[in-house]
Design a protein around this motif. Sequence first.
Motif, PDB file in Angstrom:
ATOM      1  N   THR A 115     -43.907  21.747  38.144  1.00  0.00           N
ATOM      2  CA  THR A 115     -42.616  22.283  38.554  1.00  0.00           C
ATOM      3  C   THR A 115     -41.787  22.544  37.305  1.00  0.00           C
ATOM      4  O   THR A 115     -42.028  21.944  36.244  1.00  0.00           O
ATOM      5  CB  THR A 115     -41.860  21.319  39.484  1.00  0.00           C
ATOM      6  N   ILE A 116     -40.828  23.426  37.457  1.00  0.00           N
ATOM      7  CA  ILE A 116     -39.970  23.769  36.337  1.00  0.00           C
ATOM      8  C   ILE A 116     -38.525  23.667  36.789  1.00  0.00           C
ATOM      9  O   ILE A 116     -38.200  24.004  37.934  1.00  0.00           O
ATOM     10  CB  ILE A 116     -40.309  25.169  35.786  1.00  0.00           C
ATOM     11  N   ALA A 117     -37.669  23.186  35.912  1.00  0.00           N
ATOM     12  CA  ALA A 117     -36.263  23.014  36.245  1.00  0.00           C
ATOM     13  C   ALA A 117     -35.435  23.240  34.995  1.00  0.00           C
ATOM     14  O   ALA A 117     -35.936  23.148  33.872  1.00  0.00           O
ATOM     15  CB  ALA A 117     -36.020  21.613  36.802  1.00  0.00           C
ATOM     16  N   ARG A 118     -34.165  23.547  35.205  1.00  0.00           N
ATOM     17  CA  ARG A 118     -33.289  23.768  34.055  1.00  0.00           C
ATOM     18  C   ARG A 118     -32.024  22.944  34.201  1.00  0.00           C
ATOM     19  O   ARG A 118     -31.565  22.672  35.300  1.00  0.00           O
ATOM     20  CB  ARG A 118     -32.962  25.255  33.923  1.00  0.00           C
ATOM     21  N   ASP A 119     -31.491  22.554  33.065  1.00  0.00           N
ATOM     22  CA  ASP A 119     -30.211  21.845  32.996  1.00  0.00           C
ATOM     23  C   ASP A 119     -29.290  22.725  32.169  1.00  0.00           C
ATOM     24  O   ASP A 119     -29.435  22.806  30.944  1.00  0.00           O
ATOM     25  CB  ASP A 119     -30.411  20.468  32.363  1.00  0.00           C
ATOM     26  N   ILE A 120     -28.357  23.376  32.829  1.00  0.00           N
ATOM     27  CA  ILE A 120     -27.491  24.321  32.141  1.00  0.00           C
ATOM     28  C   ILE A 120     -26.658  23.634  31.076  1.00  0.00           C
ATOM     29  O   ILE A 120     -26.524  24.128  29.952  1.00  0.00           O
ATOM     30  CB  ILE A 120     -26.587  25.054  33.145  1.00  0.00           C
ATOM     31  N   ALA A 121     -26.099  22.505  31.406  1.00  0.00           N
ATOM     32  CA  ALA A 121     -25.218  21.801  30.464  1.00  0.00           C
ATOM     33  C   ALA A 121     -25.960  21.432  29.185  1.00  0.00           C
ATOM     34  O   ALA A 121     -25.398  21.499  28.088  1.00  0.00           O
ATOM     35  CB  ALA A 121     -24.643  20.557  31.118  1.00  0.00           C
ATOM     36  N   LYS A 122     -27.210  21.059  29.328  1.00  0.00           N
ATOM     37  CA  LYS A 122     -28.002  20.666  28.160  1.00  0.00           C
ATOM     38  C   LYS A 122     -28.762  21.840  27.565  1.00  0.00           C
ATOM     39  O   LYS A 122     -29.446  21.681  26.547  1.00  0.00           O
ATOM     40  CB  LYS A 122     -28.980  19.557  28.544  1.00  0.00           C
ATOM     41  N   LYS A 123     -28.690  23.005  28.202  1.00  0.00           N
ATOM     42  CA  LYS A 123     -29.431  24.179  27.747  1.00  0.00           C
ATOM     43  C   LYS A 123     -30.899  23.838  27.550  1.00  0.00           C
ATOM     44  O   LYS A 123     -31.515  24.206  26.532  1.00  0.00           O
ATOM     45  CB  LYS A 123     -28.802  24.746  26.468  1.00  0.00           C
ATOM     46  N   THR A 124     -31.422  23.144  28.509  1.00  0.00           N
ATOM     47  CA  THR A 124     -32.792  22.639  28.404  1.00  0.00           C
ATOM     48  C   THR A 124     -33.562  22.957  29.675  1.00  0.00           C
ATOM     49  O   THR A 124     -33.037  22.847  30.781  1.00  0.00           O
ATOM     50  CB  THR A 124     -32.780  21.124  28.152  1.00  0.00           C
ATOM     51  N   VAL A 125     -34.803  23.319  29.482  1.00  0.00           N
ATOM     52  CA  VAL A 125     -35.726  23.558  30.590  1.00  0.00           C
ATOM     53  C   VAL A 125     -36.815  22.504  30.529  1.00  0.00           C
ATOM     54  O   VAL A 125     -37.309  22.172  29.445  1.00  0.00           O
ATOM     55  CB  VAL A 125     -36.325  24.969  30.512  1.00  0.00           C
TER      56      VAL A 125
END
Length: 123
Positions: free
Chosen positions: A68-78
Amino acid sequence: VQLQASGGGLVQAGESLRLSCAASEVTFRNSLMGWFRQAPGKEREFVAAIRWRDNSPWIGDAGKGRFTIARDIAKKTVYLQMNNLKLEDTAVYYCAGGWADSGIELERTYKVWGQGTLVTVSA
Protein backbone atom coordinates in the motif's frame (compact mmCIF):
# COMPACT_ATOMS: atom_id res chain seq x y z
CA VAL A 1 12.88 19.09 -5.77
CA GLN A 2 15.01 16.57 -3.94
CA LEU A 3 13.88 13.17 -2.78
CA GLN A 4 15.34 11.14 0.04
CA ALA A 5 14.42 7.47 0.26
CA SER A 6 14.93 5.38 3.36
CA GLY A 7 13.74 2.29 5.15
CA GLY A 8 15.35 -0.51 3.22
CA GLY A 9 16.94 -3.45 4.95
CA LEU A 10 17.16 -7.19 5.34
CA VAL A 11 14.00 -9.06 6.22
CA GLN A 12 12.78 -12.62 6.05
CA ALA A 13 10.12 -13.80 3.65
CA GLY A 14 6.67 -13.09 5.00
CA GLU A 15 7.76 -10.07 7.00
CA SER A 16 6.92 -6.43 6.39
CA LEU A 17 8.90 -3.31 5.66
CA ARG A 18 7.97 0.34 5.23
CA LEU A 19 9.89 2.58 2.90
CA SER A 20 9.78 6.35 3.15
CA CYS A 21 10.46 9.05 0.63
CA ALA A 22 10.76 12.60 1.84
CA ALA A 23 10.44 15.43 -0.66
CA SER A 24 12.05 18.83 -0.24
CA GLU A 25 8.93 20.45 -1.66
CA VAL A 26 5.57 19.46 -3.11
CA THR A 27 3.41 21.10 -5.73
CA PHE A 28 -0.08 19.75 -5.64
CA ARG A 29 -1.55 20.25 -9.05
CA ASN A 30 -0.83 17.01 -10.82
CA SER A 31 2.22 15.90 -8.94
CA LEU A 32 2.92 12.28 -8.28
CA MET A 33 5.25 10.30 -6.14
CA GLY A 34 6.15 6.90 -7.42
CA TRP A 35 8.18 3.90 -6.40
CA PHE A 36 10.12 1.76 -8.81
CA ARG A 37 12.44 -1.13 -8.16
CA GLN A 38 15.29 -2.81 -9.93
CA ALA A 39 16.40 -6.32 -9.15
CA PRO A 40 19.84 -7.60 -10.17
CA GLY A 41 19.93 -8.30 -13.87
CA LYS A 42 16.44 -6.97 -14.46
CA GLU A 43 14.92 -3.80 -15.77
CA ARG A 44 13.46 -1.25 -13.44
CA GLU A 45 9.75 -1.81 -12.85
CA PHE A 46 6.88 0.21 -11.48
CA VAL A 47 5.83 -0.59 -7.92
CA ALA A 48 3.35 2.04 -6.78
CA ALA A 49 2.45 5.70 -7.02
CA ILE A 50 0.26 8.24 -5.34
CA ARG A 51 -1.03 11.64 -6.36
CA TRP A 52 -0.44 14.35 -3.80
CA ARG A 53 -3.59 16.30 -4.63
CA ASP A 54 -6.25 13.67 -4.04
CA ASN A 55 -4.39 10.74 -2.52
CA SER A 56 -5.18 8.51 -5.50
CA PRO A 57 -3.05 5.37 -5.32
CA TRP A 58 -1.77 3.03 -7.99
CA ILE A 59 -0.22 -0.34 -7.19
CA GLY A 60 1.73 -2.35 -9.71
CA ASP A 61 0.93 -5.97 -10.43
CA ALA A 62 3.75 -7.30 -8.27
CA GLY A 63 2.49 -5.56 -5.17
CA LYS A 64 -1.28 -5.88 -5.47
CA GLY A 65 -2.75 -7.28 -2.31
CA ARG A 66 0.51 -6.82 -0.41
CA PHE A 67 1.71 -3.25 -0.87
CA THR A 68 0.00 0.00 0.00
CA ILE A 69 1.07 3.57 -0.52
CA ALA A 70 0.20 6.62 1.55
CA ARG A 71 1.27 10.22 1.83
CA ASP A 72 1.69 12.65 4.70
CA ILE A 73 1.29 16.16 3.36
CA ALA A 74 2.63 17.88 6.46
CA LYS A 75 5.80 15.81 6.36
CA LYS A 76 6.01 15.86 2.56
CA THR A 77 6.63 12.16 2.78
CA VAL A 78 5.28 9.15 0.95
CA TYR A 79 5.30 5.71 2.50
CA LEU A 80 5.36 2.36 0.79
CA GLN A 81 4.13 -0.35 3.13
CA MET A 82 5.19 -3.77 1.94
CA ASN A 83 3.66 -6.80 3.62
CA ASN A 84 4.20 -10.50 3.12
CA LEU A 85 7.48 -9.88 1.38
CA LYS A 86 8.74 -12.50 -1.02
CA LEU A 87 12.21 -13.41 -2.21
CA GLU A 88 11.41 -11.84 -5.56
CA ASP A 89 10.83 -8.47 -3.89
CA THR A 90 14.57 -8.19 -3.38
CA ALA A 91 15.66 -5.09 -5.27
CA VAL A 92 16.84 -1.54 -5.01
CA TYR A 93 13.77 0.63 -4.54
CA TYR A 94 13.71 4.15 -5.95
CA CYS A 95 11.26 6.93 -5.29
CA ALA A 96 10.56 9.42 -8.02
CA GLY A 97 8.58 12.58 -8.53
CA GLY A 98 6.54 13.46 -11.57
CA TRP A 99 3.89 15.84 -12.81
CA ALA A 100 1.30 14.20 -15.04
CA ASP A 101 -2.23 12.89 -15.25
CA SER A 102 -1.36 9.85 -17.30
CA GLY A 103 1.45 7.41 -17.78
CA ILE A 104 1.58 6.78 -14.06
CA GLU A 105 3.46 3.50 -14.46
CA LEU A 106 6.03 4.79 -16.91
CA GLU A 107 9.53 5.78 -15.92
CA ARG A 108 9.54 8.69 -18.32
CA THR A 109 6.69 10.32 -16.42
CA TYR A 110 8.99 10.92 -13.48
CA LYS A 111 11.53 13.72 -13.69
CA VAL A 112 13.14 13.66 -10.27
CA TRP A 113 14.65 10.56 -8.73
CA GLY A 114 15.89 9.83 -5.26
CA GLN A 115 18.73 7.54 -4.40
CA GLY A 116 17.82 3.90 -4.07
CA THR A 117 17.28 1.96 -0.90
CA LEU A 118 18.08 -1.72 -0.88
CA VAL A 119 15.51 -4.26 0.20
CA THR A 120 16.74 -7.81 0.67
CA VAL A 121 14.32 -10.60 1.43
CA SER A 122 15.82 -13.83 2.68
CA ALA A 123 14.28 -17.28 2.99
